[in-house]
Design an enzyme around this catalytic site. Structure first.
Site, PDB file in Angstrom:
ATOM      1  CE  LYS A 100      -4.486   0.599   0.174  1.00  0.00           C
ATOM      2  NZ  LYS A 100      -5.491  -0.317  -0.389  1.00  0.00           N
ATOM      3  N   GLY A 218     -23.625   4.476   1.170  1.00  0.00           N
ATOM      4  CA  GLY A 218     -22.541   4.869   0.256  1.00  0.00           C
ATOM      5  C   GLY A 218     -23.013   4.638  -1.162  1.00  0.00           C
ATOM      6  N   GLY A 220     -21.320   5.668  -3.965  1.00  0.00           N
ATOM      7  CA  GLY A 220     -20.183   6.027  -4.819  1.00  0.00           C
ATOM      8  C   GLY A 220     -19.912   4.886  -5.783  1.00  0.00           C
ATOM      9  N   GLY A 223     -20.876   1.292  -4.003  1.00  0.00           N
ATOM     10  CA  GLY A 223     -22.294   1.186  -3.636  1.00  0.00           C
ATOM     11  C   GLY A 223     -23.211   1.297  -4.844  1.00  0.00           C
TER      12      GLY A 223
END
Ligand code: NAD
Length: 419
Positions: A100, A218, A220, A223
């Site tokens: 990450k 959500g 976005g 979702g």
């Protein structure tokens, strides 16, 4: 977040009776690159930003994971997310370890050219430690396909050749994969359908399932596509929300009409849409907290972490929770809801569709051969169902919750590739 990821790995590994040195190797990142980035702002002044690329575990393959741009990101957060990527990639059966990256920045405060300079500077800093067989970054919070296009362009200039498989989540024109945009939502739906097939006759979840009610927090990328694809499969989407609140229509809403209305109004609240018509009297506005407590069959947190917690866990009525966001349920709520018989599909499985299609993008980039959207979606389905099956079997044979089973499957796979 880091503590809880490490605690879960330790607890699972101890139950598996792993050697303490092996547990250490599962906990500690292999590399943690920490650096400062200096870029020229539009006003001519220099500004310094803090950044990381953390490479957690490479037993199964190159490190894989996104890069987030966020004002509150920390080294601990990036490390926790890298650790969870090792678990997620292993659960998904991908030949990857976990990584990450992150920069402490609010991208909304930068002009487009400042954002491009920062993205290029980040790619320059990590260029010597990434590569298609070393570490393959991707977008995460606040990073987009356009940002990936700047990063890969910078990276390729530095190494002096094309290397399309070194970044995923690229625009399709630069070697991105068809189907990547919808992949996380689509993968979540495949996981849900596989679960419902298993529980069809158990009485745990009502059957038949094509009329099950669903609330999605959500609206976005994740979702919206989850809701849209689930609606097409016959699920009744009764509530959706964004950061400004949500809407509830008992008889189900229409996902695309609601999205169009949201785009017009700038928020989902007030969009009571069924069929092609909005502003029905039967809908009502609800808060995000109210959405979580609705009497629905399936609850889909697809926004933030820790939204289901000690304060609201006793009011959750859903029979299934599909964790599409990363870490939406706190440890206490997980335990409480598990004891109550709520089936919780863990994030490392439920939202693994995104990294799975990133893998398919990587394969296409390495081969220089590109699949149709249908081919990508079909491959995603096969891979997700295989991942689900392994977790389900482990959960059934060891009588453990799906989350613990997913961690055990992952740890078995990672440690069996460690020498
Ligand atoms: P996004 O930015 O596209 O959408 C986030 C949505 O959440 C927006 O609708 C926003 O309005 C809403 N939101 C923000 N604050 C909220 C609040 N307080 N209450 C309710 N809604 C709120 O992000 P996304 O890509 O859809 O990601 C959502 C979650 O899924 C994140 O946890 C992310 O880490 C996780 N995830 C995303 C992917 C992916 O491929 N995009 C993959 C794996 C996991």
């Amino acid at each position: 977040m880091l503590e809880s990821a490490q605690a879960l790995i330790t607890k699972t590994a101890e139950k598996m009776k792993l050697d303490p040195e092996m547990i250490k190797r599962l906990i500690e990142p292999e590399f943690a690159h920490e650096f400062t980035l200096v870029i020229a702002m539009d006003n001519g002044k220099k500004k310094v930003f803090k950044g990381w690329r953390i490479q957690h575990n490479s037993a199964l393959g190159p490190y894989k994971g996104g890069i987030r741009f966020h004002p509150e990101t920390t080294k601990e957060e990036v490390q926790a997310l890298a650790t969870l990527m090792s678990i997620k990639c292993a659960v998904a059966g991908l030949p990857y370890g976990g990584g990450k990256g992150g920069i402490v920045v609010d991208p909304k405060e930068l002009s487009k050219s400042e954002l491009e300079r920062l993205s290029r500077a980040f790619a320059g800093k990590i260029a010597h430690v990434i590569g298609e067989d070393v570490d393959v970054p991707a977008p995460d919070v606040n990073t987009t396909p356009e940002i990936m296009s700047w990063m890969i362009d910078e990276y390729q200039k530095i190494i002096g050749r094309k290397s399309p498989a070194t970044f995923t989540g690229k625009p399709v024109a630069m070697g991105g994969s068809l189907g990547r945009t919808e992949a996380t939502g689509r993968g979540g739906l495949f996981v849900l359908q596989a679960l419902l097939e298993k529980t069809r006759n158990s009485g745990q979840v009502p059957s038949p399932f094509n009329d099950l009610t669903v609330a999605v927090q959500g609206f976005g990328n994740v979702g919206y596509y989850f809701a849209k694809l689930a609606e097409a499969e016959g699920f009744k989407i009764v509530a959706v929300s964004d950061s400004k609140g949500g809407v509830y229509i008992k008889d189900s809403l229409s996902v695309d009409t609601t999205m169009n209305c949201k785009k017009e109004k700038g928020m989902v609240a007030g969009c009571y849409c069924r069929g092609s018509v909005c502003d029905l009297k039967s809908g009502k506005n609800i808060t995000n907290e109210e959405l979580l407590k609705l009497p629905v069959d399936i609850l889909v947190p697809a926004a933030l972490e820790n939204v289901i917690n000690e304060k609201n866990m006793k009011n959750i009525k859903a029979k299934v929770i599909l964790e599409m966001a990363n870490g939406p349920i706190t440890k206490e709520a997980y335990e409480y809801l598990g004891k109550k018989g709520v089936v919780i599909v863990p994030d490392v499985l439920a939202n693994s569709g995104g990294v799975t299609v990133s893998y398919l993008e990587w394969v296409q980039g390495k081969a220089g051969y590109f699949w149709s959207e249908k081919e990508v979606n079909d491959k995603l389905k096969v891979m997700i169902e295989r991942a689900f099956e392994a977790v389900w079997r482990k959960s059934a044979s060891r009588r453990m919750p799906l989350k613990q089973a997913a961690f055990e499957v992952a740890i078995e796979r990672i440690t069996s590739a460690m020498v």
